[in-house]
Design an enzyme around this catalytic site. Structure first.
Site, PDB file in Angstrom:
ATOM      1  NE  ARG A 129      -2.010  -1.486   3.487  1.00 21.27           N
ATOM      2  CZ  ARG A 129      -2.328  -1.245   4.757  1.00 21.27           C
ATOM      3  NH1 ARG A 129      -3.476  -0.669   5.064  1.00 21.27           N
ATOM      4  NH2 ARG A 129      -1.514  -1.571   5.733  1.00 21.27           N
ATOM      5  CG  ASN A 179      -3.840  -4.614   3.402  1.00 21.19           C
ATOM      6  OD1 ASN A 179      -3.316  -4.586   2.290  1.00 21.19           O
ATOM      7  ND2 ASN A 179      -3.136  -4.537   4.508  1.00 21.19           N
TER       8      ASN A 179
END
Length: 94
Positions: A18, A36
């Site tokens: 990320r 996520n």
């Protein structure tokens, strides 16, 4: 202006996917977000100029150095005019 929603499968959580995605998006001037998901995948939305979004989609196929990407599903969507790029909380953090 185009928008793609991606679902990235493999070893993609806990490997800075990320944060690295956010950095790459900002470098390419792409707006959107990444998060996520509970099933171990990563979901991302890239919105911007076609060439820049395509570069981010290509990046997602390998991710950061520690990731092992097995599959990337890409869905075209209507752009919403997003500004900036953020890491969104995971659904279980809400």
């Amino acid at each position: 202006m185009i928008r793609n929603r991606l679902i990235v499968s493999g070893e993609v959580q806990g490997v800075y996917f990320r944060d690295t995605c956010r950095t790459a998006a900002r470098e390419h001037g792409v707006a959107g977000w990444v998060r996520n998901l509970p099933d171990g995948t990563v979901e991302a939305v890239f919105e911007g100029e076609a060439t820049a979004v395509e570069q981010l989609v290509a990046w997602a196929h390998h991710g950061p150095y520690a990731a092992v990407v097995d599959r990337v599903r890409v869905h075209e969507e209507k752009p919403e005019g997003l500004v900036g790029f953020e890491i969104r909380p995971t659904p279980w953090d809400r």
